[in-house]
Design a protein around this motif. Sequence first.
Motif, PDB file in Angstrom:
ATOM      1  N   LYS A 208       0.720  -1.169   0.019  1.00  0.00           N
ATOM      2  CA  LYS A 208      -0.254   0.063  -0.022  1.00  0.00           C
ATOM      3  C   LYS A 208       0.879   1.101   0.034  1.00  0.00           C
ATOM      4  O   LYS A 208       0.602   2.141  -0.687  1.00  0.00           O
ATOM      5  N   GLU A 209       2.053   1.271   0.680  1.00  0.00           N
ATOM      6  CA  GLU A 209       3.049   2.380   0.533  1.00  0.00           C
ATOM      7  C   GLU A 209       3.177   2.748  -0.911  1.00  0.00           C
ATOM      8  O   GLU A 209       3.532   4.051  -1.073  1.00  0.00           O
ATOM      9  N   ASP A 210       3.277   1.785  -1.691  1.00  0.00           N
ATOM     10  CA  ASP A 210       3.876   2.058  -3.238  1.00  0.00           C
ATOM     11  C   ASP A 210       2.657   2.726  -3.977  1.00  0.00           C
ATOM     12  O   ASP A 210       2.970   3.706  -4.518  1.00  0.00           O
TER      13      ASP A 210
ATOM     14  N   LEU B   8       0.864   4.876  -2.334  1.00  0.00           N
ATOM     15  CA  LEU B   8       1.046   6.172  -1.873  1.00  0.00           C
ATOM     16  C   LEU B   8       1.700   7.042  -2.473  1.00  0.00           C
ATOM     17  O   LEU B   8       1.890   8.187  -2.847  1.00  0.00           O
ATOM     18  N   LYS B   9       2.811   6.332  -2.775  1.00  0.00           N
ATOM     19  CA  LYS B   9       4.135   6.824  -3.567  1.00  0.00           C
ATOM     20  C   LYS B   9       3.373   7.332  -5.339  1.00  0.00           C
ATOM     21  O   LYS B   9       3.605   8.266  -5.962  1.00  0.00           O
TER      22      LYS B   9
END
Length: 451
Positions: free
Chosen positions: A14-16, A18-19
């Motif tokens: 999920k952090e990807d 956000l990127k």
Amino acid sequence: MFVVKFGGSNLKNKEDLLKILEVVRMYKMYNKSLIIVISAAYNVTNQLIEAVTKIDRLDVDDFLSSLYQRYSSFLGRDDDQMKQRVFQIKNVLLGAKLLGEVPEQIQDRIVSHGERCSSLMLTKFLQDHGFECEEALPEQFGLVTDGRFGNATVDLETSRKNAVSFFKKGRNYVVPGFYGLHEGKVTILGRGGSDYTATCLAYCLDAERVDLYKDVSGFMTCDPKHVNNVKPVRLLSYDEAAELSYFGAKILHHATVEPLRKKGIPLYIFNINGFKTIDEPDTIITANGSMTKDVVKSISFTDDIAVVQFKGSNVGRVPGLLGQIASTFGSENVNIKSVITAQTSINVLISRQDLERSRKIVSRLNIPEVEAIDFKTDISLIATVGNGILQRHGIAARIFTAVSKEKINVLMISAGASEVTVYFIVSTADRDKALRAIHEEFFGGERDEER
């Protein structure tokens, strides 16, 4: 309009996402409408290929449930439409399992499913965070291919007419890459084919440019996994980028630049992990490129190579012999990468994965002038690429002197097939030593920002 593509290495968690959201918002600040092309999430294509390979033992429900859990973790919530999309191939998998095999047209449909899931997931995620966009599938806007399963080519003119009538100006779209359609059947564009999807759409819609987001910093002077102290390559011409990709540089799909060349559309490559602004790409690929002081821009290689050597005292002078060999290979769907001829031999370069099929092909050939057929394996092809490589005096001498100093035996050499490339073949055991020798000769240990 910009076409922006995000690869599977940008979709691990999920952090990807956000990127990606941060990058997309940057374009919104510049008031640019976007076609966002997305690959399958990290490793999903491999999972789908494995499912096809082990179809007789596949627990279809468990497999699809685990895929759905991954997408719901990306979104941070359950979603009925997402679950429906993931399970869309359930009956296809069950049918293949019942059949006990997966026909190639069914295989392409299954293997491309990761992209269809990614496009819906990313659309929902961006909408959840206030970015207006809608999903557009190739089957909706008509990305038409030549129908070759496993490695199709896009019919640019037919696709252009379809795309122009479908996409609306001022809107943002999320598009799955990697596949198109021929007469209603899904055909994939080969591994890395989402790059190709992006540049085909740029051609169809006269985009201002194409931006590819990777997890590496654009093209380098050599593969950093094999050579130390590599340097970034800031500028490449279409020809240079195409040759590097064709001869093993995995950063681009081999057909990526061809649609851009036709309309002079620039290609920008970014490392999403070091992204600052859309005006600072790691590598820019344009029609002109540039020539550096030492000419060589980058060195690429491939181990996916084998040579079929047709020997005979006069084979190089027999009219039509090469054509007969080439047409026979072509009729069996084996791609010939290159041909090097001499009076006493014709050397056909093929992909190593086509080796066994090629052995069967040549066993059926009946050519009186061919006295023996040899197969060379455990070899690597090394390509040195740069504008002016054939025109600048002494470049080839420097390449082969560097290799010679390391006591490496060069098996074959070719120059002239492309104006920007000199390539040669060595034993795979000598590959890395040869790469390091050439890199040291042309790039040394000092940084050259001009490249």
